[in-house]
Design a protein around this motif. Structure first.
Motif, mmCIF file in Angstrom:
data_model
loop_
_atom_site.group_PDB
_atom_site.id
_atom_site.type_symbol
_atom_site.label_atom_id
_atom_site.label_comp_id
_atom_site.label_asym_id
_atom_site.label_seq_id
_atom_site.Cartn_x
_atom_site.Cartn_y
_atom_site.Cartn_z
ATOM 1 N N GLU A 1 -13.775 55.336 13.249
ATOM 2 C CA GLU A 1 -13.400 56.172 12.123
ATOM 3 C C GLU A 1 -14.649 56.597 11.368
ATOM 4 N N GLY A 2 -14.623 57.797 10.816
ATOM 5 C CA GLY A 2 -15.734 58.298 10.012
ATOM 6 C C GLY A 2 -15.616 57.761 8.591
ATOM 7 N N ILE A 3 -16.745 57.370 8.020
ATOM 8 C CA ILE A 3 -16.761 56.784 6.685
ATOM 9 C C ILE A 3 -17.775 57.533 5.831
ATOM 10 N N VAL A 4 -17.368 57.918 4.638
ATOM 11 C CA VAL A 4 -18.295 58.483 3.654
ATOM 12 C C VAL A 4 -18.299 57.523 2.487
ATOM 13 N N TYR A 5 -19.475 57.003 2.181
ATOM 14 C CA TYR A 5 -19.606 56.011 1.127
ATOM 15 C C TYR A 5 -20.397 56.619 -0.026
ATOM 16 N N ALA A 6 -19.750 56.782 -1.167
ATOM 17 C CA ALA A 6 -20.413 57.295 -2.365
ATOM 18 C C ALA A 6 -20.497 56.151 -3.360
ATOM 19 N N SER A 7 -21.704 55.753 -3.665
ATOM 20 C CA SER A 7 -21.882 54.652 -4.607
ATOM 21 C C SER A 7 -22.517 55.174 -5.886
ATOM 22 N N GLY A 8 -22.581 54.329 -6.851
ATOM 23 C CA GLY A 8 -23.153 54.709 -8.128
ATOM 24 C C GLY A 8 -22.117 54.572 -9.224
ATOM 25 N N TYR A 9 -22.586 54.553 -10.428
ATOM 26 C CA TYR A 9 -21.726 54.306 -11.578
ATOM 27 C C TYR A 9 -20.620 55.354 -11.707
ATOM 28 N N TYR A 10 -20.946 56.621 -11.439
ATOM 29 C CA TYR A 10 -19.980 57.682 -11.681
ATOM 30 C C TYR A 10 -19.139 58.060 -10.464
ATOM 31 N N ALA A 11 -19.440 57.508 -9.294
ATOM 32 C CA ALA A 11 -18.756 57.944 -8.074
ATOM 33 C C ALA A 11 -17.243 57.775 -8.182
ATOM 34 N N ARG A 12 -16.785 56.614 -8.597
ATOM 35 C CA ARG A 12 -15.346 56.370 -8.682
ATOM 36 C C ARG A 12 -14.698 57.282 -9.718
ATOM 37 N N PHE A 13 -15.366 57.469 -10.833
ATOM 38 C CA PHE A 13 -14.779 58.271 -11.896
ATOM 39 C C PHE A 13 -14.712 59.744 -11.529
ATOM 40 N N ARG A 14 -15.647 60.216 -10.692
ATOM 41 C CA ARG A 14 -15.594 61.612 -10.253
ATOM 42 C C ARG A 14 -14.355 61.834 -9.389
ATOM 43 N N GLU A 15 -13.998 60.837 -8.592
ATOM 44 C CA GLU A 15 -12.862 60.996 -7.690
ATOM 45 C C GLU A 15 -11.536 60.721 -8.398
ATOM 46 N N HIS A 16 -11.487 59.688 -9.230
ATOM 47 C CA HIS A 16 -10.217 59.257 -9.831
ATOM 48 C C HIS A 16 -10.043 59.700 -11.279
ATOM 49 N N GLY A 17 -11.135 60.025 -11.944
ATOM 50 C CA GLY A 17 -11.046 60.423 -13.340
ATOM 51 C C GLY A 17 -10.954 59.227 -14.275
ATOM 52 N N THR A 18 -11.013 59.514 -15.540
ATOM 53 C CA THR A 18 -10.839 58.488 -16.580
ATOM 54 C C THR A 18 -9.849 59.043 -17.588
ATOM 55 N N ARG A 19 -9.612 58.314 -18.632
ATOM 56 C CA ARG A 19 -8.693 58.853 -19.630
ATOM 57 C C ARG A 19 -9.330 60.000 -20.410
ATOM 58 N N TRP A 20 -10.654 60.139 -20.312
ATOM 59 C CA TRP A 20 -11.344 61.230 -21.006
ATOM 60 C C TRP A 20 -11.698 62.394 -20.074
ATOM 61 N N ASN A 21 -11.916 62.124 -18.794
ATOM 62 C CA ASN A 21 -12.372 63.150 -17.851
ATOM 63 C C ASN A 21 -11.349 63.367 -16.748
ATOM 64 N N ARG A 22 -11.143 64.633 -16.411
ATOM 65 C CA ARG A 22 -10.262 64.967 -15.295
ATOM 66 C C ARG A 22 -10.876 64.528 -13.979
ATOM 67 N N PRO A 23 -10.087 64.067 -12.994
ATOM 68 C CA PRO A 23 -10.640 63.759 -11.682
ATOM 69 C C PRO A 23 -11.058 65.032 -10.968
ATOM 70 N N GLU A 24 -12.107 64.941 -10.173
ATOM 71 C CA GLU A 24 -12.585 66.105 -9.428
ATOM 72 C C GLU A 24 -12.044 66.149 -8.000
#
Length: 98
Positions: A63-86
């Motif tokens: 299977e192909g895997i793309v690994y994005a790490s870093g403080y903001y990686a999860r929040f860019r994908e899932h969003g927060t209560r302040w920011n829309r997910p991308e």
């Protein structure tokens, strides 16, 4: 004439074929490039913390895997209560699957 598929081992193809592995790596690298481009463009973060690899899933198939790490990686994908997910990766997976 009746079809005989006894010599066809599709399972071994999914587990071992180097051509499939190279294809999965290529698709993964495109996903990593897309993440880096869109993440850099929108936020300025995570452009250097993305990598692609090919691994085996729990059944032993490639299977192909793309690994994005870093403080903001999860929040860019899932969003927060302040920011829309991308949904960068979700959009890429949708495009790959057609």
């Amino acid at each position: 004439m009746e079809y005989d598929g006894s010599d066809l081992d599709l399972d071994a193809y999914f587990r071992e074929d180097p051509t499939l592995r190279a294809f999965l790596q290529e698709v993964g690298e495109q996903g990593a490039d897309r993440w880096a481009l869109r993440s850099r463009w929108r936020t300025g973060f995570n452009a250097t913390s993305v990598e692609a690899a090919v691994g085996l899933d729990e059944t032993g198939k490639q299977e192909g895997i793309v690994y994005a790490s870093g403080y903001y990686a999860r929040f860019r994908e899932h969003g927060t209560r302040w920011n829309r997910p991308e949904h960068v990766m979700r959009d890429f997976i949708r495009d790959v699957e057609g």
